[in-house]
Design a protein around this motif. Sequence first.
Motif, PDB file in Angstrom:
ATOM      1  N   ILE A  84       0.842  -1.189   0.000  1.00 29.74           N
ATOM      2  CA  ILE A  84       0.000   0.000   0.000  1.00 29.74           C
ATOM      3  C   ILE A  84       0.883   1.246   0.000  1.00 29.74           C
ATOM      4  O   ILE A  84       1.792   1.371   0.842  1.00 29.74           O
ATOM      5  CB  ILE A  84      -0.919   0.034   1.249  1.00 29.74           C
ATOM      6  N   VAL A  85       0.601   2.146  -0.941  1.00 29.16           N
ATOM      7  CA  VAL A  85       1.331   3.416  -0.996  1.00 29.16           C
ATOM      8  C   VAL A  85       0.345   4.534  -0.664  1.00 29.16           C
ATOM      9  O   VAL A  85      -0.599   4.773  -1.407  1.00 29.16           O
ATOM     10  CB  VAL A  85       1.951   3.645  -2.393  1.00 29.16           C
ATOM     11  N   ILE A  86       0.574   5.178   0.463  1.00 31.03           N
ATOM     12  CA  ILE A  86      -0.329   6.239   0.921  1.00 31.03           C
ATOM     13  C   ILE A  86       0.299   7.587   0.581  1.00 31.03           C
ATOM     14  O   ILE A  86       1.433   7.873   0.972  1.00 31.03           O
ATOM     15  CB  ILE A  86      -0.585   6.098   2.436  1.00 31.03           C
ATOM     16  N   VAL A  87      -0.438   8.389  -0.177  1.00 33.40           N
ATOM     17  CA  VAL A  87       0.079   9.690  -0.610  1.00 33.40           C
ATOM     18  C   VAL A  87      -0.869  10.767  -0.106  1.00 33.40           C
ATOM     19  O   VAL A  87      -2.073  10.713  -0.370  1.00 33.40           O
ATOM     20  CB  VAL A  87       0.162   9.762  -2.153  1.00 33.40           C
ATOM     21  N   SER A  88      -0.314  11.730   0.608  1.00 31.96           N
ATOM     22  CA  SER A  88      -1.215  12.755   1.132  1.00 31.96           C
ATOM     23  C   SER A  88      -0.538  14.097   1.269  1.00 31.96           C
ATOM     24  O   SER A  88       0.686  14.189   1.412  1.00 31.96           O
ATOM     25  CB  SER A  88      -1.758  12.319   2.491  1.00 31.96           C
ATOM     26  N   GLY A  89      -1.342  15.137   1.243  1.00 35.34           N
ATOM     27  CA  GLY A  89      -0.822  16.487   1.424  1.00 35.34           C
ATOM     28  C   GLY A  89      -1.751  17.293   2.309  1.00 35.34           C
ATOM     29  O   GLY A  89      -2.967  17.152   2.244  1.00 35.34           O
ATOM     30  N   GLY A  90      -1.155  18.115   3.162  1.00 36.90           N
ATOM     31  CA  GLY A  90      -1.931  19.040   3.987  1.00 36.90           C
ATOM     32  C   GLY A  90      -2.844  18.331   4.969  1.00 36.90           C
ATOM     33  O   GLY A  90      -2.519  17.279   5.496  1.00 36.90           O
ATOM     34  N   PHE A  91      -4.029  18.918   5.176  1.00 37.20           N
ATOM     35  CA  PHE A  91      -4.909  18.360   6.219  1.00 37.20           C
ATOM     36  C   PHE A  91      -5.819  17.271   5.673  1.00 37.20           C
ATOM     37  O   PHE A  91      -6.727  16.804   6.353  1.00 37.20           O
ATOM     38  CB  PHE A  91      -5.704  19.471   6.907  1.00 37.20           C
ATOM     39  N   ALA A  92      -5.565  16.824   4.448  1.00 39.36           N
ATOM     40  CA  ALA A  92      -6.353  15.734   3.886  1.00 39.36           C
ATOM     41  C   ALA A  92      -5.895  14.373   4.400  1.00 39.36           C
ATOM     42  O   ALA A  92      -6.406  13.347   3.995  1.00 39.36           O
ATOM     43  CB  ALA A  92      -6.279  15.756   2.364  1.00 39.36           C
ATOM     44  N   PHE A  93      -4.923  14.395   5.312  1.00 39.85           N
ATOM     45  CA  PHE A  93      -4.340  13.143   5.790  1.00 39.85           C
ATOM     46  C   PHE A  93      -5.278  12.380   6.722  1.00 39.85           C
ATOM     47  O   PHE A  93      -5.041  11.228   7.070  1.00 39.85           O
ATOM     48  CB  PHE A  93      -3.017  13.467   6.510  1.00 39.85           C
ATOM     49  N   THR A  94      -6.401  12.985   7.107  1.00 35.47           N
ATOM     50  CA  THR A  94      -7.224  12.462   8.208  1.00 35.47           C
ATOM     51  C   THR A  94      -7.744  11.036   7.998  1.00 35.47           C
ATOM     52  O   THR A  94      -7.527  10.174   8.829  1.00 35.47           O
ATOM     53  CB  THR A  94      -8.407  13.389   8.506  1.00 35.47           C
ATOM     54  N   THR A  95      -8.446  10.785   6.883  1.00 34.16           N
ATOM     55  CA  THR A  95      -8.975   9.424   6.708  1.00 34.16           C
ATOM     56  C   THR A  95      -7.861   8.448   6.349  1.00 34.16           C
ATOM     57  O   THR A  95      -7.988   7.245   6.561  1.00 34.16           O
ATOM     58  CB  THR A  95     -10.084   9.350   5.630  1.00 34.16           C
ATOM     59  N   LEU A  96      -6.750   8.981   5.824  1.00 35.62           N
ATOM     60  CA  LEU A  96      -5.603   8.107   5.542  1.00 35.62           C
ATOM     61  C   LEU A  96      -4.921   7.685   6.846  1.00 35.62           C
ATOM     62  O   LEU A  96      -4.390   6.588   6.960  1.00 35.62           O
ATOM     63  CB  LEU A  96      -4.611   8.820   4.617  1.00 35.62           C
ATOM     64  N   ARG A  97      -4.980   8.571   7.832  1.00 34.83           N
ATOM     65  CA  ARG A  97      -4.483   8.197   9.156  1.00 34.83           C
ATOM     66  C   ARG A  97      -5.341   7.058   9.711  1.00 34.83           C
ATOM     67  O   ARG A  97      -4.831   6.099  10.303  1.00 34.83           O
ATOM     68  CB  ARG A  97      -4.545   9.407  10.082  1.00 34.83           C
ATOM     69  N   SER A  98      -6.646   7.143   9.463  1.00 30.98           N
ATOM     70  CA  SER A  98      -7.547   6.079   9.902  1.00 30.98           C
ATOM     71  C   SER A  98      -7.137   4.757   9.249  1.00 30.98           C
ATOM     72  O   SER A  98      -7.012   3.729   9.909  1.00 30.98           O
ATOM     73  CB  SER A  98      -8.992   6.429   9.511  1.00 30.98           C
ATOM     74  N   LEU A  99      -6.899   4.811   7.951  1.00 29.08           N
ATOM     75  CA  LEU A  99      -6.480   3.617   7.203  1.00 29.08           C
ATOM     76  C   LEU A  99      -5.151   3.075   7.718  1.00 29.08           C
ATOM     77  O   LEU A  99      -4.988   1.870   7.946  1.00 29.08           O
ATOM     78  CB  LEU A  99      -6.374   3.960   5.710  1.00 29.08           C
ATOM     79  N   LEU A 100      -4.212   4.008   7.918  1.00 29.56           N
ATOM     80  CA  LEU A 100      -2.881   3.604   8.354  1.00 29.56           C
ATOM     81  C   LEU A 100      -2.948   2.940   9.737  1.00 29.56           C
ATOM     82  O   LEU A 100      -2.336   1.890   9.967  1.00 29.56           O
ATOM     83  CB  LEU A 100      -1.977   4.847   8.394  1.00 29.56           C
ATOM     84  N   LYS A 101      -3.701   3.553  10.640  1.00 33.19           N
ATOM     85  CA  LYS A 101      -3.831   2.971  11.984  1.00 33.19           C
ATOM     86  C   LYS A 101      -4.494   1.595  11.912  1.00 33.19           C
ATOM     87  O   LYS A 101      -4.149   0.693  12.670  1.00 33.19           O
ATOM     88  CB  LYS A 101      -4.643   3.916  12.893  1.00 33.19           C
ATOM     89  N   TYR A 102      -5.432   1.463  10.991  1.00 32.48           N
ATOM     90  CA  TYR A 102      -6.125   0.186  10.818  1.00 32.48           C
ATOM     91  C   TYR A 102      -5.144  -0.897  10.348  1.00 32.48           C
ATOM     92  O   TYR A 102      -5.115  -2.009  10.871  1.00 32.48           O
ATOM     93  CB  TYR A 102      -7.262   0.353   9.812  1.00 32.48           C
TER      94      TYR A 102
END
Lengths: 340, 290
Positions: free
Chosen positions: B115-133
């Motif tokens: 999995i490659v997670i790409v994010s910028g700025g404050f859009a990281f929120t649901t990706l943080r959810s995914l990452l923690k999961y």
Amino acid sequence: MKEMKIAKNELVSFLDSLISEYKVFAPVKRDGFVVFQEIYSGSEALLVYANSKKPPKEILFPQSEVLFTYRLGGEGLGIEEPTFKDKQMVIFGIRPCDAKSLVILDDIFNSQVYKDVYYIAKREKTLVIAIGCNRPSSTCFCTSLGGGPFSPDGSDLLLVDIDHEYVVQAVTEKGKQFLKKHSEFKKVEEHSLSLMRSVIETAGVLIKSKVETGEIKKKLDVMFDDPFWDWLHEKCLDCAVCTYLCPTCHCFDITDEALDQRGERVRIWDSCAFPMFTLEASGVNPRPTSKERTRQRIMHKFKYFVDNHDMAACVGCGRCIKECPVNLDIRTVLNSILNR
Amino acid sequence: MKNPYLPLAMRTEKIVIETDDKNIKTFSLSFLNEEDESSFNYLPGQFVQLSVLSEGEAPFGIASSPTQPGELEFTVNKIGVLTTALHNLEKGAIIGIRGPLGNCFPIEAFEGKNIVIVSGGFAFTTLRSLLKYILYEENRSKFGNVTVIYGARRPGLLLYKDELKEWEVRPDLDVHLTVDRADDGWRGKVGVVPNVIKEVAPSPENAYTVVCGPPIMIKLTLPVLRQLGFPPERIILSLEMKMKCGIGMCGRCNIGNKYVCKDGPIFTLAHLNELSGEYKPGGRNFETKK
């Protein structure tokens, strides 16, 4: 379909008897306009009229509707939940185009996944009695959208005016049960039935506007980037009257209104014609100009809705044609699309 | 019949200021009623409507992971009426919540994949959810290598700084942080996210990439991912639009015939390219069709 009849001079007393049992909505004249309102006497109902200025959708989907009330400052959210204790309702005198719009609204508010309890609670308690159109208006084009001046879609009962009496068709099981229950409905003679057939036939011929809407979706499927949209919107004033008066338009806003400790969450009609409709807090607006908004209205009605519901979100009532301040005629728009 | 418009009550347990400009805060909430907690089942990528009664309602992606039961977290950028009302709240305040709404990241499809997670700025929120999961002890072995490329304009605008520190030293995670402008203490990369992706060059082999960020980042990132060989079917995006009902009825968040609230907010690039409709930023497609 089993027909019955009711004499015209018995209609007022029939409505009076309904009023004692149901909340009855009928076309009435208010401030010079025909609108659907609750009537408290059968004589209030207007029986000769073309169609109401505002569509009767507002009976089931009010222009402004309180979703719940709350009291601030107490325990939890302080929400007082709605109880949905409406009386049984009758919508009397609705036109077949508007009755058909209820079928469309049903598909939206009673979707498979989410249930709009506010609409459904009212809809389930509603009996729809339509009166067919002996004399359709010049702006009517229901026959282009699978309807007709005597189309039964969406009605429980359909009345056909044959001068001295109405022939009554029971369209649904609910309608049939209703007919059985009310002794005002009498057996109908063959003579009346043949009069009914000729009225229906004549009315069909009176609808002159024809649009081949069957081909529209195919055209729109590939027209998102068409230069057509660059000029179509030019005279549009973004006034949104077309959407407010449309019997199928169902977009809404949800807003809070609070004073001191009491508040209401209210749903109000909204329109895709307004710039604020899609304006985000960041300042980004995916439909920034009238071009995108006009395109959205046409695309939604004749492509997206067809994709999702297998029918157009238009019944050909002609209100948007009649009331548009700059004569942006949807029939002309559709025919222009067909010619591209 | 469940009333989809009624919010449930949650208490604000903790408020963390995320950024040095104090414009982004993370709210930790807990349900007031136990039944509400047990009926609220969500997966990473889903969102909710948060209510501050008397001010209104707005949609927010869930920033916490379902693997942390008992609490929900939302990271809120102060930008409009409702977000300002949220920012003005103090610990203990009661917030309304409707949801979970929308679809989730295709977690089942992610299993066994890199999995490659790409994010910028404050859009990281649901990706943080995914990452923690994904990083959750019982889940980690189900997924392959995980790469995170996350950027902000400057170090002070990065979210979840304490967690980033922990993640950077984890052996089972490849984290690349970048900023447009560094400050004295910055030890990460300098440069915009698309350039860092080029530099890191994650392999598209057996991999999905999940992208969430400002429109300009998305616009410049997609060509880079395509060049690296990620097919549109395995580029996952999370969209946002103005929403009111969150259940596909109020009519404003559609892209073509799909509603971001009900059919999204998670779409594959392949799916988006098939839709006719308005995408941000301003233009039509994320990727020009040939």
